[in-house]
Each structure stands twice: as C-alpha cells, then as structure tokens.
Scaffold this motif. Structure first.
Motif, PDB file in Angstrom:
ATOM      1  N   VAL A 140      58.039  43.901  12.890  1.00 35.87           N
ATOM      2  CA  VAL A 140      57.864  45.225  13.488  1.00 35.87           C
ATOM      3  C   VAL A 140      56.525  45.281  14.246  1.00 35.87           C
ATOM      4  CG1 VAL A 140      57.496  47.676  12.980  1.00 35.87           C
ATOM      5  CG2 VAL A 140      59.362  46.432  11.871  1.00 35.87           C
ATOM      6  N   ALA A 141      55.473  44.745  13.622  1.00 38.08           N
ATOM      7  CA  ALA A 141      54.159  44.742  14.290  1.00 38.08           C
ATOM      8  C   ALA A 141      54.216  43.942  15.581  1.00 38.08           C
ATOM      9  CB  ALA A 141      53.097  44.167  13.343  1.00 38.08           C
ATOM     10  N   HIS A 142      54.909  42.803  15.551  1.00 34.77           N
ATOM     11  CA  HIS A 142      55.005  41.963  16.755  1.00 34.77           C
ATOM     12  C   HIS A 142      55.791  42.661  17.865  1.00 34.77           C
ATOM     13  CE1 HIS A 142      54.282  38.048  14.243  1.00 34.77           C
ATOM     14  NE2 HIS A 142      53.172  38.726  14.472  1.00 34.77           N
ATOM     15  N   ASP A 144      56.065  45.873  18.272  1.00 37.37           N
ATOM     16  CA  ASP A 144      55.169  46.920  18.790  1.00 37.37           C
ATOM     17  C   ASP A 144      54.192  46.332  19.799  1.00 37.37           C
ATOM     18  OD1 ASP A 144      56.208  49.030  17.444  1.00 37.37           O
ATOM     19  OD2 ASP A 144      54.765  48.972  15.790  1.00 37.37           O
ATOM     20  N   GLN A 145      53.628  45.185  19.433  1.00 38.62           N
ATOM     21  CA  GLN A 145      52.650  44.511  20.297  1.00 38.62           C
ATOM     22  C   GLN A 145      53.274  44.214  21.660  1.00 38.62           C
ATOM     23  OE1 GLN A 145      51.164  41.119  18.125  1.00 38.62           O
ATOM     24  NE2 GLN A 145      49.921  40.395  19.833  1.00 38.62           N
ATOM     25  N   GLN A 147      56.101  45.592  23.005  1.00 37.07           N
ATOM     26  CA  GLN A 147      56.536  46.811  23.710  1.00 37.07           C
ATOM     27  C   GLN A 147      55.342  47.557  24.293  1.00 37.07           C
ATOM     28  OE1 GLN A 147      60.794  48.014  21.830  1.00 37.07           O
ATOM     29  NE2 GLN A 147      59.064  48.751  20.659  1.00 37.07           N
ATOM     30  N   ASN A 148      54.235  47.563  23.560  1.00 38.80           N
ATOM     31  CA  ASN A 148      53.037  48.233  24.092  1.00 38.80           C
ATOM     32  C   ASN A 148      52.501  47.497  25.315  1.00 38.80           C
ATOM     33  OD1 ASN A 148      52.967  50.394  22.310  1.00 38.80           O
ATOM     34  ND2 ASN A 148      51.918  49.200  20.741  1.00 38.80           N
ATOM     35  N   GLY A 151      54.947  48.034  28.123  1.00 38.23           N
ATOM     36  CA  GLY A 151      55.140  49.437  28.462  1.00 38.23           C
ATOM     37  C   GLY A 151      56.612  49.800  28.539  1.00 38.23           C
ATOM     38  N   ARG A 152      57.438  49.114  27.768  1.00 38.47           N
ATOM     39  CA  ARG A 152      58.865  49.424  27.770  1.00 38.47           C
ATOM     40  C   ARG A 152      59.495  48.913  26.486  1.00 38.47           C
ATOM     41  NH1 ARG A 152      61.621  46.386  32.602  1.00 38.47           N
ATOM     42  NH2 ARG A 152      63.556  46.768  31.449  1.00 38.47           N
ATOM     43  N   LYS A 153      60.705  49.389  26.260  1.00 40.84           N
ATOM     44  CA  LYS A 153      61.475  48.972  25.093  1.00 40.84           C
ATOM     45  C   LYS A 153      62.040  47.571  25.319  1.00 40.84           C
ATOM     46  CE  LYS A 153      65.555  51.124  24.296  1.00 40.84           C
ATOM     47  NZ  LYS A 153      66.447  52.183  23.790  1.00 40.84           N
ATOM     48  N   SER A 183      60.505  50.119  14.839  1.00 40.27           N
ATOM     49  CA  SER A 183      59.832  49.704  16.084  1.00 40.27           C
ATOM     50  C   SER A 183      60.344  50.477  17.299  1.00 40.27           C
ATOM     51  CB  SER A 183      60.050  48.209  16.332  1.00 40.27           C
ATOM     52  OG  SER A 183      61.397  47.966  16.688  1.00 40.27           O
TER      53      SER A 183
ATOM     54  N   MET B   1      56.892  55.237  23.896  1.00 44.50           N
ATOM     55  CA  MET B   1      56.535  54.011  23.164  1.00 44.50           C
ATOM     56  C   MET B   1      56.470  54.286  21.666  1.00 44.50           C
ATOM     57  SD  MET B   1      55.694  51.152  25.023  1.00 44.50           S
ATOM     58  CE  MET B   1      57.167  51.008  24.208  1.00 44.50           C
ATOM     59  N   PRO B   2      56.925  53.340  20.885  1.00 42.65           N
ATOM     60  CA  PRO B   2      56.829  53.526  19.432  1.00 42.65           C
ATOM     61  C   PRO B   2      55.364  53.500  18.997  1.00 42.65           C
ATOM     62  CG  PRO B   2      57.590  51.328  19.972  1.00 42.65           C
ATOM     63  CD  PRO B   2      57.521  52.086  21.251  1.00 42.65           C
ATOM     64  N   ALA B   5      52.423  49.951  14.810  1.00 47.46           N
ATOM     65  CA  ALA B   5      52.619  49.829  13.371  1.00 47.46           C
ATOM     66  C   ALA B   5      51.362  49.260  12.719  1.00 47.46           C
ATOM     67  CB  ALA B   5      53.802  48.920  13.083  1.00 47.46           C
TER      68      ALA B   5
END
Lengths: 307, 273
Positions: A140-142, A144-145, A147-148, A151-153, A183, B1-2, B5
C-alpha cells in the motif's frame, strides 16, 4: 542538448489522439507489428506497452511509439517497479515511469502485485509475495508512492503463481481488495492469471472471481498458458503468453463481462509472437464478446429505466 | 489522490529476510527450495519453484541473445545459451531497463576458456553493446559541417567539440569491425583476416545506427576530441600514435558520420561570452 528534446517530449502538440481507452479489445504492442497495425483497416481499440521498453533516451523505439500514439490510445504497463519489494522501491525508476507517462499520455497505467528486483539484481520475472499484514502495509505504501509521484491512479494486476508462502495469513482476493481499498488504486484483472493460479493452487476460478472486487476492475488481460506438471504429477500451468487464449479462459471472460459490463481488454502475446492477423483474430474474439454483452447491458438498463 | 499511507516500513522493513532466500535460490540450482515456499495444502514445491528459476534464466539468456546477435550467431545457438547461462549467474541486470544489460559480457567472454580461440569475440561483443547504446541514445542533431567551415583558418586548431550521445569509438587488436559488419549483414567471414587490428566508429545521425572502420590514428584523434582536447591537441595525439594519420580524412569521416553534435566554442559564443 536534452533541453530541446525534453521540450519536444512534453509538448502536448505531438498530434496524439484522445487518450481515453475504449471498452474494446487492445493488443500488446510488438515492434514487428507496427506497420501492419498502422495500415490495417481493422482499428484495434488500443495498444499496451511495457513501460521499461520506452525508458531509453531516444531513438527508433520512441519514434515508433509516437507514431502509434498519434493514431491510438495507449496503456502503459510497468513490469519493473517491483511493488512487492521489501527494501523499498526505486525513486529513480518511478521518475522514469513518470517520464514515459508524461510523454505518451496513456489512458491507463498499471503494474503488478509482484517483485522482480532484490538488492541490486533485476530478475526480469514477476515473483509472488506473502499475503500477510507487513507485506500488505508495504505494498500500500509503495502504491501511494507511485500514485503520488505520477499524480494519477494506477491499476494493480493480480499475479499468476506457482507457489505459496507458508506464512501467508490471508487469501489473495482479500489481500488485493484491501490494497485497493486502502491505496485507492484500480485493478487490472488478468483472467488467464486467475485460471493459472486457480489450477496451480487448487481452487475454483469462479470462487476467486466471486470474491474479487470486480467493481474496481478497469482493465482485463487475456493470454495463453502452457501445461506442465508438479512434483506429484498434478497439472501445473505456466503463464507463458505464447499461444492463443484458452477456451476455459474465454468462458470466464464472458462471465466477467456479463457481470461488470464492457471494459478495455488486452490480448497479451509476448513469446513466439505470431503475425499480426493471428493476434488480431484474438482481439476480434474479445470484441465479439464485448459487443454482445454491451447489447445485453443496454437492453438491461432500458428495461430497468422503463420498469 | 489517496492519502499517503504510513510509510515507516519502506525505511525499516518489518521482515527484511523473507524474500532473501527466494532471491538467493533463483540463480543457484544447488540451493534447495526456499524454506516456507510450498504448493497447495503445504505440499512440496521443488518443481514449482523451478518454474521461477527457469523463467529467470531463460529470460535473461534470451535478453543477451537479443543484445548480442552477432556473438550468438558466431558461436551458435546451443553454445551461446549454455555460455550465457553461466554469465547470467555471475552478473544480473542492475536495473529493469533490460536493454542496458550485458556491460560485463565482453569481459566475461575474455575469461571464458571455451571461446579463448575466438580472440575477436570480446571485441565484437563490445561493438554490439555500444551499438545498442547508440540505438537508444538521445535524439540530438549532428553538427552541421558548415559550422566548422565558418571558423577562420587560424582558429581551427583551438576548436573543441561536443560529442554526440550516440557516438562510440571501439578499438580492437582484431578485425572485430569487419567481423561484426559481415555477421550483421548475414555474410560469412571468408576474406576477413581476424588478426588485422581495426578501429570502429559507431554513430547515429537520425534513427539508424552506423558503424565505419577508421583509418590509422583516427580513433586516437576522436577519443582525444571526445575527451575535450582541441583539434590541434587531438591531431597531435593521433600523429603520435600513427605516422600515417591523415587529418583531413579524419575530419571528413567525423563530419560525415555525425560523431559530434556541435562546436564547444560555438556554445560559449551563443551565451555571449
């Protein structure tokens, strides 16, 4: 010189077609098919590339993909992020992925629930992860990293597996559902992977699909598999991507599309790559199912609207 | 954006050892199936784990065959695959950019006893590695020969050049350039004396990678220029290496090949020195 090049790369006036990927069949892009695809009267719905093949600085590979992107929507499928890694994921590689995404403006970006790099070695294959809480948190953290940074899903693909980890504490569908919930990623459902893993791990593919969060599926992958046997002589399917889609996988696909409606569907054929018409034939089979189910779907909503 | 986490785990893996045995066993067939790796209902998974081993080896060997097609053809498919399996165990790709794999393959060939008699093979591999680097290099216009023509004759010797990103000079004590070129053209090696030393220049003006054989001294000349020397200094090093060095021919070759992207001094002028 890179000044001039990067300006050219990020220019929105590259003559690209609309990036939206239609709920039709697409194909994994092979360099040897490019001319045939561009000249074909049959217009494939979209093309998908492995992101890593377009991470070079320049040259013919980019020229080819630019030509494709001017005529077709594109899906970018990463094979090298190693999202399941336990030593973090490579920011440099995320930046390279962002470079490809910014340049080619794909309608979809996806990666795998797997790992492929350990320490400094990249193994060029997708390995399974244990389904336990520490791994879940890490994945999940990866995501997020990634996607952030993009800047997209992104979409996460379910794996094909040959082994399990004894330490796993949850099922694959629960694991994937929880990743998607936490996520916010979408899902890429590889139905051949479902069939391969279900055979190899001795569960029913329909049970898996009934537990899978189908409402989050934004793309489907279909491919062919090879047959082997395990230590006890029991069937072991290999996710080989070297032949037509199996009849059983087509049946599952038909059921899934009947349930969730048409979604973009990719035919993957990466080894013993045939001539374009053979791959096109597979794509047309998927198109037929998508069209038939779309008709039923519209009929269904029509009835619902009237009654 | 989510939401971001809790990412403590990416710094401090909670269970950093769990994938290590899996990773270690992938390329070491003598290691047993990693502990904790099983089939359904806990049954043993030796053949199952071997699927991953086989995928890794076959995949990386295949990548090497794609990157080094001339070496592949020169030694034959079966031999190449057996040899590449050994190399794969000693050096894996250091990034997911598979087209960069094999930087150490030429050095491996040099020490691999069964190919010791093919003395030119490591240099052919070096050419192939450079060829692929040139193929993927940045798209950069090559220098317009008129830029050099516009320089006053008395200033020529002081000119420096910016090397084009697709430019590589490969020097060989063997006829590696001719062997490479013949093999890629689908020809046999008849008529080539492998013991004649050759220097090659690899360039890419637009999308097609080119290789040409360099006349005596030109490799030293181009390497000096690429290293930042002035035209005068580079000509000096070339003459030191080869009395036959022909400056005019070397300049003509480098301009025609597109070895440089611009005059370095020209850049300074543009910035308004």
């Amino acid at each position: 010189m890179t000044d001039k090049a990067s300006r050219a790369h990020s220019a929105p006036d590259a003559g690209f077609t609309d990036s939206t990927i239609p709920a039709r069949a697409g194909a994994g892009l092979k360099p040897e098919h490019v001319d045939a695809i561009l000249q074909d009267d049959y217009r494939i719905g979209f093309l998908e590339v492995h992101a890593e093949n377009y991470m070079g600085d320049g040259g013919a590979t980019h020229r080819t993909l630019t030509a494709i992107r001017q005529s077709f929507p594109l899906s970018v499928h990463g094979v090298g992020l190693s999202i399941g890694s336990e030593n973090g994921i490579d920011n440099e590689h995320i930046a390279r992925l962002k470079g490809v995404v910014d340049r080619y403006q794909p309608g979809l970006v996806s990666e795998h629930l797997a790992w492929s790099t350990h320490d400094t070695s990249y193994f060029n294959d997708l390995f399974p992860v244990p389904y336990d809480q520490p791994t879940l948190d890490r994945v999940v953290a990866h995501i997020d990293q990634v996607q952030n940074a993009l800047g997209r899903k992104i979409l996460l693909e379910n794996p094909s597996t040959y082994v399990q980890f004894e330490k796993s504490t949850m099922g694959e569908t629960d694991f994937i559902a929880e990743i998607a919930r936490r996520s916010g990623c979408g899902l890429l459902l590889d139905i051949n992977n479902v069939f391969v893993s279900a055979t190899n791990q001795k569960y029913r593919p329909l049970t898996y699909l009934s537990e899978f969060p189908l409402e989050k599926v934004e793309e489907i992958h279909l491919a062919g598999h090879a047959h082997d046997v395990d230590d006890e002589g029991e069937p072991l399917l290999i996710d080989a991507h070297d032949r037509p889609v199996d009849d059983e996988v087509w049946k599952l696909y038909d059921i899934v599309i009947g349930q969730i409606g048409p979604v973009p569907t990719l035919i993957e054929w990466d080894n013993n790559v045939p001539d374009w018409p053979v791959l096109r034939h597979e794509a047309k089979l998927a198109d037929e199912i998508l069209e038939r189910r779309a008709a039923n779907y519209m009929l269904g909503s029509h009835h619902a609207a009237n009654g | 954006m989510p939401q971001m986490a809790d990412d403590r785990r990416s710094d401090q893996p909670a269970d950093a050892t769990s994938l290590e045995p899996f990773s270690d066993a992938l390329l070491d067939p003598d290691l047993p199936t990693p502990k904790g790796i099983v089939g359904p209902k806990g049954k043993k998974a030796a053949k199952r784990f071997n699927v991953y081993r086989n995928n890794v080896t076959v995949g990386l060997v295949g990548a090497l065959a794609d990157i080094f097609p001339a070496v592949h053809r020169l030694v034959g498919d079966e031999f190449f695959r057996a040899m590449a399996r050994i190399y794969v165990q000693t050096e894996q790709p250091s990034s997911p950019l598979l087209f960069r794999y094999g930087a150490g393959f030429p050095a491996f060939l040099k020490t691999f006893e069964p190919v010791a008699k093919l003395t030119y093979l490591p240099d052919v591999a070096r050419i192939e590695r450079a060829w692929l680097d040139a193929y993927h290099a940045a798209d950069t216009p090559v220098m317009d020969p008129a830029d050099l023509g516009a320089i006053a004759p008395e200033d020529l010797a002081d000119q420096r050049f910016i090397t084009h990103p697709a430019t590589f000079v490969v020097r060989s004590n063997f006829a590696a350039v001719s062997i490479f070129a013949a093999n890629r053209a689908g020809k046999d090696l008849s008529g080539i004396d492998p013991l004649i030393a050759e220097d090659g220049l690899i360039t890419r003006r637009e999308f097609d990678v080119e290789i040409r054989q360099l006349p005596a001294g030109a490799a030293a000349f181009l390497q000096a220029l690429a290293g930042g020397a002035t035209l005068g200094e580079a000509a000096g090093s070339a003459v030191e290496q080869s009395e036959d060095f022909d400056l005019a021919a070397a300049i003509a070759a480098m301009l025609e090949a597109g070895a440089f992207s611009a005059l370095a001094s020209g850049k300074i002028d543009e910035k308004g020195q």
